[in-house]
Write a protein that holds these residues in place. Structure first.
Motif, mmCIF file in Angstrom:
data_model
loop_
_atom_site.group_PDB
_atom_site.id
_atom_site.type_symbol
_atom_site.label_atom_id
_atom_site.label_comp_id
_atom_site.label_asym_id
_atom_site.label_seq_id
_atom_site.Cartn_x
_atom_site.Cartn_y
_atom_site.Cartn_z
ATOM 1 N N SER A 162 -10.812 18.421 16.605
ATOM 2 C CA SER A 162 -10.038 18.177 17.808
ATOM 3 C C SER A 162 -9.138 16.975 17.554
ATOM 4 C CB SER A 162 -10.961 17.924 19.004
ATOM 5 O OG SER A 162 -11.763 16.795 18.768
ATOM 6 N N GLY A 163 -8.183 16.784 18.431
ATOM 7 C CA GLY A 163 -7.266 15.663 18.281
ATOM 8 C C GLY A 163 -6.442 15.777 17.013
ATOM 9 N N ILE A 164 -6.194 14.660 16.372
ATOM 10 C CA ILE A 164 -5.369 14.608 15.167
ATOM 11 C C ILE A 164 -6.013 15.368 14.020
ATOM 12 C CG2 ILE A 164 -4.489 13.046 13.393
ATOM 13 C CD1 ILE A 164 -3.715 11.151 15.588
ATOM 14 N N SER A 165 -7.337 15.342 13.905
ATOM 15 C CA SER A 165 -7.991 16.052 12.802
ATOM 16 C C SER A 165 -7.728 17.554 12.876
ATOM 17 C CB SER A 165 -9.493 15.768 12.777
ATOM 18 O OG SER A 165 -10.123 16.271 13.923
ATOM 19 N N ARG A 166 -7.551 18.084 14.075
ATOM 20 C CA ARG A 166 -7.240 19.503 14.223
ATOM 21 C C ARG A 166 -5.886 19.831 13.586
ATOM 22 N NH1 ARG A 166 -8.591 23.931 17.240
ATOM 23 N NH2 ARG A 166 -6.883 25.277 17.868
ATOM 24 N N TYR A 167 -4.901 18.991 13.816
ATOM 25 C CA TYR A 167 -3.572 19.215 13.231
ATOM 26 C C TYR A 167 -3.607 19.083 11.717
ATOM 27 C CZ TYR A 167 -1.935 18.946 18.008
ATOM 28 O OH TYR A 167 -1.747 19.182 19.332
ATOM 29 N N TYR A 168 -4.357 18.125 11.216
ATOM 30 C CA TYR A 168 -4.481 17.932 9.771
ATOM 31 C C TYR A 168 -5.156 19.149 9.140
ATOM 32 C CZ TYR A 168 -6.237 16.312 5.310
ATOM 33 O OH TYR A 168 -6.538 16.211 3.978
ATOM 34 N N PHE A 169 -6.260 19.596 9.717
ATOM 35 C CA PHE A 169 -6.988 20.729 9.176
ATOM 36 C C PHE A 169 -6.142 21.999 9.224
ATOM 37 C CE2 PHE A 169 -10.361 24.054 9.500
ATOM 38 C CZ PHE A 169 -10.894 23.861 8.242
ATOM 39 N N ARG A 170 -5.408 22.200 10.306
ATOM 40 C CA ARG A 170 -4.532 23.372 10.424
ATOM 41 C C ARG A 170 -3.430 23.334 9.362
ATOM 42 N NH1 ARG A 170 -3.808 27.140 14.652
ATOM 43 N NH2 ARG A 170 -6.029 26.742 14.777
ATOM 44 N N LYS A 171 -2.855 22.162 9.115
ATOM 45 C CA LYS A 171 -1.832 22.007 8.080
ATOM 46 C C LYS A 171 -2.430 22.301 6.706
ATOM 47 C CE LYS A 171 2.009 20.616 6.166
ATOM 48 N NZ LYS A 171 3.059 21.574 5.962
ATOM 49 N N LEU A 172 -3.634 21.827 6.459
ATOM 50 C CA LEU A 172 -4.315 22.073 5.193
ATOM 51 C C LEU A 172 -4.554 23.576 4.987
ATOM 52 C CD1 LEU A 172 -5.721 20.735 2.754
ATOM 53 C CD2 LEU A 172 -7.787 20.672 4.129
ATOM 54 N N LEU A 173 -5.030 24.257 6.003
ATOM 55 C CA LEU A 173 -5.241 25.702 5.900
ATOM 56 C C LEU A 173 -3.934 26.455 5.672
ATOM 57 C CD1 LEU A 173 -7.950 26.572 8.566
ATOM 58 C CD2 LEU A 173 -8.152 26.693 6.090
ATOM 59 N N ASN A 174 -2.877 26.065 6.349
ATOM 60 C CA ASN A 174 -1.582 26.716 6.138
ATOM 61 C C ASN A 174 -1.086 26.509 4.714
ATOM 62 O OD1 ASN A 174 -1.017 28.071 8.584
ATOM 63 N ND2 ASN A 174 -0.578 26.115 9.550
ATOM 64 N N SER A 175 -1.333 25.336 4.140
ATOM 65 C CA SER A 175 -0.961 25.083 2.743
ATOM 66 C C SER A 175 -1.760 25.982 1.809
ATOM 67 C CB SER A 175 -1.193 23.615 2.373
ATOM 68 O OG SER A 175 -0.333 22.783 3.098
ATOM 69 N N ILE A 176 -3.048 26.139 2.062
ATOM 70 C CA ILE A 176 -3.891 27.022 1.251
ATOM 71 C C ILE A 176 -3.398 28.462 1.349
ATOM 72 C CG2 ILE A 176 -6.216 28.031 1.110
ATOM 73 C CD1 ILE A 176 -7.252 25.199 1.923
ATOM 74 N N ILE A 177 -3.040 28.894 2.538
ATOM 75 C CA ILE A 177 -2.519 30.246 2.739
ATOM 76 C C ILE A 177 -1.254 30.455 1.926
ATOM 77 C CG2 ILE A 177 -1.421 31.768 4.446
ATOM 78 C CD1 ILE A 177 -3.463 30.549 6.498
ATOM 79 N N ASN A 178 -0.342 29.487 1.957
ATOM 80 C CA ASN A 178 0.917 29.618 1.225
ATOM 81 C C ASN A 178 0.716 29.557 -0.284
ATOM 82 O OD1 ASN A 178 2.493 29.896 3.534
ATOM 83 N ND2 ASN A 178 2.691 27.697 3.781
ATOM 84 N N ILE A 179 -0.050 28.602 -0.771
ATOM 85 C CA ILE A 179 -0.259 28.446 -2.212
ATOM 86 C C ILE A 179 -1.003 29.656 -2.786
ATOM 87 C CG2 ILE A 179 -1.518 27.097 -3.951
ATOM 88 C CD1 ILE A 179 -0.853 24.613 -2.190
ATOM 89 N N GLY A 180 -2.000 30.143 -2.070
ATOM 90 C CA GLY A 180 -2.778 31.286 -2.539
ATOM 91 C C GLY A 180 -2.176 32.633 -2.214
ATOM 92 N N CYS A 181 -1.039 32.647 -1.540
ATOM 93 C CA CYS A 181 -0.399 33.902 -1.114
ATOM 94 C C CYS A 181 -1.403 34.802 -0.397
ATOM 95 C CB CYS A 181 0.228 34.615 -2.299
ATOM 96 S SG CYS A 181 1.475 33.660 -3.158
ATOM 97 N N LEU A 182 -2.126 34.231 0.526
ATOM 98 C CA LEU A 182 -3.199 34.958 1.196
ATOM 99 C C LEU A 182 -2.716 35.971 2.218
ATOM 100 C CD1 LEU A 182 -5.830 32.125 1.716
ATOM 101 C CD2 LEU A 182 -5.470 33.612 -0.257
ATOM 102 N N THR A 183 -1.425 36.063 2.418
ATOM 103 C CA THR A 183 -0.905 37.047 3.369
ATOM 104 C C THR A 183 -0.670 38.405 2.709
ATOM 105 O OG1 THR A 183 1.340 36.254 2.955
ATOM 106 C CG2 THR A 183 0.168 35.318 4.846
ATOM 107 N N ARG A 184 -0.891 38.508 1.398
ATOM 108 C CA ARG A 184 -0.733 39.797 0.715
ATOM 109 C C ARG A 184 -1.745 40.786 1.296
ATOM 110 N NH1 ARG A 184 -1.842 38.259 -5.185
ATOM 111 N NH2 ARG A 184 -3.095 36.701 -4.105
ATOM 112 N N PRO A 185 -1.280 41.976 1.655
ATOM 113 C CA PRO A 185 -2.172 42.923 2.341
ATOM 114 C C PRO A 185 -3.258 43.530 1.459
ATOM 115 C CG PRO A 185 -0.045 43.915 1.935
ATOM 116 C CD PRO A 185 0.071 42.466 1.533
#
Length: 77
Positions: free
Chosen positions: A8-31
């Protein structure tokens, strides 16, 4: 649930940014890939990618999609 981090709070934004970076680097949106989210917790990765094939595993059985991660076929951990 005891032992599960509630971001919650600021840690929520940090964790969400970290997950989005993992998604992009790992190309996790590939079907065509299967992702094992080892230590999935409350399933935040699955919430960010609802149409992806993500299997959650956590040491807390109530949070896991599977009982034994070693029996899961996956492409990315």
């Amino acid at each position: 649930m005891k032992g599960v981090t509630n971001y919650s709070g600021i840690s929520r934004y940090y964790f969400r940014k970290l997950l989005n970076s993992i998604i992009n680097i790992g190309c996790l949106t590939r079907p065509s890939i299967r992702v094992l989210d080892f230590g999935c917790g409350k399933g935040e990765l699955k919430k960010l990618l609802p149409s992806a094939n993500i299997i959650g595993y956590d040491i807390i059985p109530q949070l896991s999609d599977v009982d034994d991660w070693r029996k899961v076929n996956f492409d990315i951990l």
